[in-house]
Design a protein around this motif. Structure first.
Motif, mmCIF file in Angstrom:
data_model
loop_
_atom_site.group_PDB
_atom_site.id
_atom_site.type_symbol
_atom_site.label_atom_id
_atom_site.label_comp_id
_atom_site.label_asym_id
_atom_site.label_seq_id
_atom_site.Cartn_x
_atom_site.Cartn_y
_atom_site.Cartn_z
ATOM 1 N N MET A 87 66.384 -16.889 -20.570
ATOM 2 C CA MET A 87 65.273 -15.922 -20.604
ATOM 3 C C MET A 87 65.631 -14.700 -19.743
ATOM 4 N N TYR A 123 55.793 -19.964 -20.164
ATOM 5 C CA TYR A 123 54.729 -18.951 -20.271
ATOM 6 C C TYR A 123 54.767 -17.983 -19.076
ATOM 7 N N ASN A 126 57.871 -15.706 -19.044
ATOM 8 C CA ASN A 126 57.730 -14.626 -20.037
ATOM 9 C C ASN A 126 56.969 -13.434 -19.430
ATOM 10 N N THR A 127 55.936 -13.757 -18.628
ATOM 11 C CA THR A 127 55.151 -12.686 -17.994
ATOM 12 C C THR A 127 55.945 -12.044 -16.861
ATOM 13 N N LEU A 131 58.958 -10.096 -20.733
ATOM 14 C CA LEU A 131 59.616 -10.230 -22.039
ATOM 15 C C LEU A 131 58.662 -9.960 -23.199
ATOM 16 N N LEU A 133 57.284 -11.980 -25.219
ATOM 17 C CA LEU A 133 57.575 -12.731 -26.443
ATOM 18 C C LEU A 133 56.274 -13.332 -26.966
ATOM 19 N N LEU A 138 57.822 -18.410 -27.746
ATOM 20 C CA LEU A 138 57.726 -19.223 -26.520
ATOM 21 C C LEU A 138 57.747 -20.704 -26.875
#
Ligand code: DP6
Length: 352
Positions: A87, A123, A126-127, A131, A133, A138
């Motif tokens: 990631m 999750y 990603n924040t 990203l 996404l 995810l």
């Protein structure tokens, strides 16, 4: 944004039509699609993470203790770190991270702690890595850490499509209905044991596929259960859904018992619960409750709010039931204001 602590909270899910057996063990690609209900955040994983050039080396704390690094690190954890590194690559950063996670419920007792842990981590990363996404992507990332985790990326009732592609690009989860669609559907959980699983599910999947003759029929049976249960969910037909749930759980546990060496996740108390639910449904002349068991002896009784008190009372009369909890449907992971990383912890992990 780097150098900032982000926190997310997510929940386990209970499979109504189960995932058991894979066509690809490395990518966690299942032999059949599955359906689950995400639980509310009374059962939750909270995870804080910070990516920063100031962090000396990747550090992970789970349920209060620093996880050993290097040779002593569990295979699962080193794999999870490799996923976070992928990631990071996507986000174009090489910064190290500090991650702190805690569960509000016991791990490894068949309450899907790995599902909520992996989904919440993916999750929040990603924040934190900005990203952006979408959930579908995810869920593919979370799936690689633990198959059932891909369903905890969403709230409400979720389907994980088995997919056909060898690279897993079409094996992801999506929401079927949000929790509001059938808000009175609940899970009454009866704890019958707090001991850790004897056979980790990642091993169990392999043993069953390899050795159980009964398993040959399982993928088509479960795939049919997925179609029929989606239909029952859309119609809010509890009687039909309940039968599909119970038969799917029984079918999966039959293939486990049929494995060699046999895998037995249920205990005597689990079986008493099956009898009690069966008796209750017979007394009502229709299904008012459905039992289902994942890779452990703790019972999940799916029912409607109006039957909650009756089910709780019936369960609490069974000797060996240690605790009864009620979970409504949940809305999936979300960013929270809580901070599990203290200033001291941050300072201890930063370069001087
Ligand atoms: C019995 O998701 O724990 O709970 O992909 O190896 O991490 P891995 O397995 P895992 O399998 C759990 C299967 C189950 C049924 C289900 O949740 O669908």
């Amino acid at each position: 944004m780097l150098d900032k602590i982000y926190t997310a909270r997510g929940s386990p899910n209970i499979a109504l039509i189960k995932y058991w057996g894979r066509r690809d063990d490395a990518l966690n690609l299942p032999n059949n699609s599955s359906i689950s209900m995400t639980l509310d955040d009374n059962l939750n994983t909270t995870t804080s993470i910070i990516f920063s050039d100031k962090i000396k080396s990747d550090a992970v704390y789970i349920n209060g203790s620093r996880q050993d690094s290097g040779a002593l690190m569990s295979e699962k954890l080193s794999f999870t770190i490799s996923i976070i590194n992928k990631m990071k690559e996507l986000a174009g950063t090489k910064s190290n991270f500090l991650m702190v996670s805690k569960n509000s419920f016991p791990s490894d007792v068949g309450l899907a702690s790995s599902a909520s842990g992996a989904a919440t981590l993916v999750y929040v990363a990603n924040t934190a890595l900005e990203l952006k996404l979408p959930g579908k992507e995810l869920s593919k990332i979370a799936r690689q850490i633990s198959g059932s985790a891909c369903r905890s990326i969403f709230g409400g009732i979720v389907r994980w499509d088995r997919g056909l592609m060898p690279d897993g690009s079409d094996s992801f989860a999506e929401q079927i209905v949000p929790k509001e669609y059938w808000a009175d559907l609940i899970d009454v959980i009866a704890i019958t044991s707090q001991s850790k699983k004897k056979v980790p599910s990642s091993e169990g999947h392999k043993i069953t596929v390899k050795t159980s003759p009964l398993y040959r029929n399982r993928p088509s049976f479960a795939e049919d259960g997925v179609k029929r249960s989606i239909d029952a969910i859309k119609k809010k037909d509890f009687d039909t859904l309940a039968e599909l749930i119970m038969r799917d759980s029984n079918n999966m546990h039959a293939t486990m018992l049929d494995s060699w060496p046999p895998i037995m996740y249920l205990n005597d108390v689990s079986r008493e619960i099956i009898n009690a639910v069966d008796g209750l449904n017979k007394a009502h002349g229709q299904n008012v409750a459905a039992y289902t068991f994942d890779a452990g002896p703790n019972a999940h009784i799916i029912t409607l709010q109006k039957h909650s008190a009756e089910i709780k009372e019936a369960l609490s009369k069974i000797p060996g039931v240690q605790n009864v909890m009620v979970s409504e449907m949940g809305s999936g992971p979300s960013i929270s204001e809580e901070r599990l990383i203290s200033d001291e912890m941050l300072a201890a992990n930063e370069t001087a």
